[in-house]
Design a protein around this motif. Structure first.
Motif, PDB file in Angstrom:
ATOM      1  N   SER A  80       0.835  -1.192   0.000  1.00  0.00           N
ATOM      2  CA  SER A  80       0.000   0.000   0.000  1.00  0.00           C
ATOM      3  C   SER A  80       0.873   1.246   0.000  1.00  0.00           C
ATOM      4  N   PHE A  81       0.721   2.078  -1.035  1.00  0.00           N
ATOM      5  CA  PHE A  81       1.505   3.313  -1.129  1.00  0.00           C
ATOM      6  C   PHE A  81       0.635   4.514  -0.864  1.00  0.00           C
ATOM      7  N   HIS A  82       1.199   5.464  -0.120  1.00  0.00           N
ATOM      8  CA  HIS A  82       0.502   6.733   0.102  1.00  0.00           C
ATOM      9  C   HIS A  82       0.645   7.570  -1.175  1.00  0.00           C
ATOM     10  N   VAL A  83      -0.452   8.155  -1.623  1.00  0.00           N
ATOM     11  CA  VAL A  83      -0.378   9.037  -2.786  1.00  0.00           C
ATOM     12  C   VAL A  83      -1.090  10.353  -2.492  1.00  0.00           C
ATOM     13  N   THR A  84      -0.583  11.414  -3.101  1.00  0.00           N
ATOM     14  CA  THR A  84      -1.228  12.733  -3.041  1.00  0.00           C
ATOM     15  C   THR A  84      -1.250  13.257  -4.479  1.00  0.00           C
ATOM     16  N   PRO A  85      -1.948  14.372  -4.720  1.00  0.00           N
ATOM     17  CA  PRO A  85      -1.950  14.923  -6.088  1.00  0.00           C
ATOM     18  C   PRO A  85      -0.565  15.376  -6.567  1.00  0.00           C
ATOM     19  N   ALA A  86       0.453  15.311  -5.704  1.00  0.00           N
ATOM     20  CA  ALA A  86       1.817  15.652  -6.137  1.00  0.00           C
ATOM     21  C   ALA A  86       2.452  14.525  -6.938  1.00  0.00           C
ATOM     22  N   VAL A  87       1.861  13.327  -6.890  1.00  0.00           N
ATOM     23  CA  VAL A  87       2.487  12.180  -7.566  1.00  0.00           C
ATOM     24  C   VAL A  87       1.508  11.491  -8.523  1.00  0.00           C
ATOM     25  N   LEU A  88       2.078  10.898  -9.566  1.00  0.00           N
ATOM     26  CA  LEU A  88       1.298  10.050 -10.457  1.00  0.00           C
ATOM     27  C   LEU A  88       0.760   8.865  -9.649  1.00  0.00           C
ATOM     28  N   ILE A  89      -0.466   8.480  -9.917  1.00  0.00           N
ATOM     29  CA  ILE A  89      -1.043   7.322  -9.225  1.00  0.00           C
ATOM     30  C   ILE A  89      -0.408   6.054  -9.816  1.00  0.00           C
ATOM     31  N   PRO A  90       0.171   5.189  -8.976  1.00  0.00           N
ATOM     32  CA  PRO A  90       0.795   3.975  -9.504  1.00  0.00           C
ATOM     33  C   PRO A  90      -0.183   3.165 -10.356  1.00  0.00           C
ATOM     34  N   ARG A  91       0.301   2.690 -11.514  1.00  0.00           N
ATOM     35  CA  ARG A  91      -0.519   1.917 -12.450  1.00  0.00           C
ATOM     36  C   ARG A  91      -0.125   0.446 -12.400  1.00  0.00           C
ATOM     37  N   PRO A  92      -1.087  -0.460 -12.620  1.00  0.00           N
ATOM     38  CA  PRO A  92      -0.718  -1.885 -12.634  1.00  0.00           C
ATOM     39  C   PRO A  92       0.325  -2.206 -13.704  1.00  0.00           C
ATOM     40  N   GLU A  93       0.270  -1.512 -14.857  1.00  0.00           N
ATOM     41  CA  GLU A  93       1.224  -1.848 -15.927  1.00  0.00           C
ATOM     42  C   GLU A  93       2.672  -1.557 -15.524  1.00  0.00           C
ATOM     43  N   THR A  94       2.861  -0.657 -14.555  1.00  0.00           N
ATOM     44  CA  THR A  94       4.223  -0.326 -14.124  1.00  0.00           C
ATOM     45  C   THR A  94       4.840  -1.464 -13.309  1.00  0.00           C
ATOM     46  N   GLU A  95       4.000  -2.395 -12.848  1.00  0.00           N
ATOM     47  CA  GLU A  95       4.548  -3.569 -12.156  1.00  0.00           C
ATOM     48  C   GLU A  95       5.425  -4.392 -13.091  1.00  0.00           C
ATOM     49  N   LEU A  96       5.166  -4.294 -14.399  1.00  0.00           N
ATOM     50  CA  LEU A  96       6.014  -4.977 -15.394  1.00  0.00           C
ATOM     51  C   LEU A  96       7.453  -4.472 -15.304  1.00  0.00           C
ATOM     52  N   LEU A  97       7.604  -3.168 -15.099  1.00  0.00           N
ATOM     53  CA  LEU A  97       8.940  -2.569 -14.972  1.00  0.00           C
ATOM     54  C   LEU A  97       9.671  -3.183 -13.775  1.00  0.00           C
ATOM     55  N   VAL A  98       8.956  -3.360 -12.674  1.00  0.00           N
ATOM     56  CA  VAL A  98       9.538  -3.965 -11.474  1.00  0.00           C
ATOM     57  C   VAL A  98       9.918  -5.426 -11.755  1.00  0.00           C
ATOM     58  N   ASP A  99       8.988  -6.168 -12.375  1.00  0.00           N
ATOM     59  CA  ASP A  99       9.268  -7.578 -12.701  1.00  0.00           C
ATOM     60  C   ASP A  99      10.539  -7.712 -13.544  1.00  0.00           C
ATOM     61  N   LEU A 100      10.648  -6.883 -14.577  1.00  0.00           N
ATOM     62  CA  LEU A 100      11.798  -6.977 -15.485  1.00  0.00           C
ATOM     63  C   LEU A 100      13.093  -6.616 -14.770  1.00  0.00           C
ATOM     64  N   ALA A 101      13.021  -5.602 -13.914  1.00  0.00           N
ATOM     65  CA  ALA A 101      14.222  -5.227 -13.159  1.00  0.00           C
ATOM     66  C   ALA A 101      14.620  -6.364 -12.216  1.00  0.00           C
ATOM     67  N   LEU A 102      13.638  -7.002 -11.584  1.00  0.00           N
ATOM     68  CA  LEU A 102      13.950  -8.079 -10.629  1.00  0.00           C
ATOM     69  C   LEU A 102      14.625  -9.264 -11.323  1.00  0.00           C
ATOM     70  N   THR A 103      14.223  -9.571 -12.559  1.00  0.00           N
ATOM     71  CA  THR A 103      14.866 -10.697 -13.246  1.00  0.00           C
ATOM     72  C   THR A 103      16.334 -10.378 -13.560  1.00  0.00           C
ATOM     73  N   ARG A 104      16.682  -9.093 -13.525  1.00  0.00           N
ATOM     74  CA  ARG A 104      18.075  -8.697 -13.778  1.00  0.00           C
ATOM     75  C   ARG A 104      18.836  -8.432 -12.482  1.00  0.00           C
ATOM     76  N   LEU A 105      18.188  -8.652 -11.360  1.00  0.00           N
ATOM     77  CA  LEU A 105      18.817  -8.394 -10.053  1.00  0.00           C
ATOM     78  C   LEU A 105      18.931  -9.691  -9.255  1.00  0.00           C
ATOM     79  N   PRO A 106      20.088 -10.372  -9.329  1.00  0.00           N
ATOM     80  CA  PRO A 106      20.235 -11.588  -8.530  1.00  0.00           C
ATOM     81  C   PRO A 106      20.101 -11.226  -7.056  1.00  0.00           C
ATOM     82  N   PRO A 107      19.362 -12.035  -6.273  1.00  0.00           N
ATOM     83  CA  PRO A 107      19.095 -11.672  -4.877  1.00  0.00           C
ATOM     84  C   PRO A 107      20.343 -11.351  -4.054  1.00  0.00           C
ATOM     85  N   GLU A 108      21.434 -12.061  -4.314  1.00  0.00           N
ATOM     86  CA  GLU A 108      22.619 -11.848  -3.462  1.00  0.00           C
ATOM     87  C   GLU A 108      23.474 -10.675  -3.900  1.00  0.00           C
ATOM     88  N   ALA A 109      23.328 -10.241  -5.142  1.00  0.00           N
ATOM     89  CA  ALA A 109      24.266  -9.247  -5.685  1.00  0.00           C
ATOM     90  C   ALA A 109      23.984  -7.848  -5.142  1.00  0.00           C
TER      91      ALA A 109
END
Ligand code: GLN
Length: 285
Positions: A89-118
């Protein structure tokens, strides 16, 4: 007149939301329940258990006040101050873009490039609410996450989200790469503004209430994406990855910009709606 029941109030609100905002019944009902749960400080399940209970006059008034703002177009996330992103759960105000579900793809792709230990160095450009940076920091505690944001009021929201969710992120104020003189990262991600300035979409629905600087970017929407791709090679380690969210019709243009900067392994990935939504590549070694 007897006090209306919870069910009657929600039914009436559902009908009005559907009419005013063109929502289907399911969406309208969900919004009515979200607003009621927020304004009465109860869990959504409470509304079901208590649906035959009478609503006291002051509770009904508070609900009506919030409903009127929604009927006038204000986004639910700004009315409740929260939006879910990547399971948190993220706090949002009119100062920020409202997080979109499609942006979770960006997180997924970054995670596949981030080995947990590195102990990889990760950069999130234009972090807004901090949803991407905070999600990456929490999913990969060994990564060193840096996030940049130009708007001071947005940066304050991001910092607050990180503190509440227990994420360790380095927050920097500035315009894109400006505060990062000479620094290089293993992965750079960004969800920059990418809507064409004259796109009629900007005059409709929730986006009317969002920060214009987080949405529009020049006549074709590509001004910031072009700039980020041109500067990214100076801030990536050799072999490092750049991943950028973009508009539904911009994948080809973004891939061409990446190719012009000698990125390799250039590709685009589709979001849950089947739209090419993120493109990226690696800096040649
Ligand atoms: N996906 C958003 C929209 O179409 C735009 C977000 C952005 O510009 N980064 O409303």
């Amino acid at each position: 007149m007897p006090a209306p029941t919870v069910a009657a109030l929600l039914d009436a609100a559902t009908a009005r939301l559907g009419d005013a905002l063109g929502l289907d019944r399911r969406e309208a009902r969900l919004e009515a329940k979200t607003l009621a749960a927020h304004v009465w400080r109860v869990a959504p399940a409470w509304l079901i258990v208590h649906d035959r209970d009478p609503v006291e006059a002051d509770q009904a008034t508070r609900f009506d006040t919030l409903l009127a703002r929604r009927l006038a177009g204000e986004p639910v996330a700004y009315l409740t101050g929260v939006r879910e992103f990547y399971g948190r759960s993220f706090h949002v105000t009119p100062a920020v873009l409202i997080p979109r579900p499609e942006t979770e793809l960006l997180v997924d792709l970054a995670l596949t490039r981030l080995p947990p230990e590195a102990p990889h160095a990760v950069l999130d450009l234009g972090t807004g609410s901090g949803c991407v940076a905070v999600s990456l920091a929490l999913e990969r505690p060994n990564a060193r996450v840096t996030a940049v944001e130009r708007a001071a009021d947005a940066l304050a929201v991001a910092r607050e989200n990180a503190a509440r969710l227990g994420a360790s992120v380095e927050w920097l104020a500035g315009d894109w790469f400006e505060p990062l003189d000479g620094r290089r990262f293993d992965i750079i991600v960004g969800n920059p503004p990418y809507v064409a300035a004259n796109d009629p979409h900007l005059a409709r629905g929730d986006v009317r209430f969002e920060p214009p600087d987080a949405l529009a970017s020049g006549t074709d929407g590509l001004d910031d994406l072009r700039r980020l791709i041109a500067c990214a090679p100076h801030h990536l380690q050799p072999g490092g990855s750049l991943l950028l969210e973009h508009g539904y019709d911009q994948a080809e243009a973004v891939r061409a910009c990446l190719a012009a900067q000698a990125f390799t392994g250039i590709a685009s990935w589709t979001d849950l709606a089947g739209i090419a939504r993120v493109s990226g590549g690696k800096l040649s070694k």
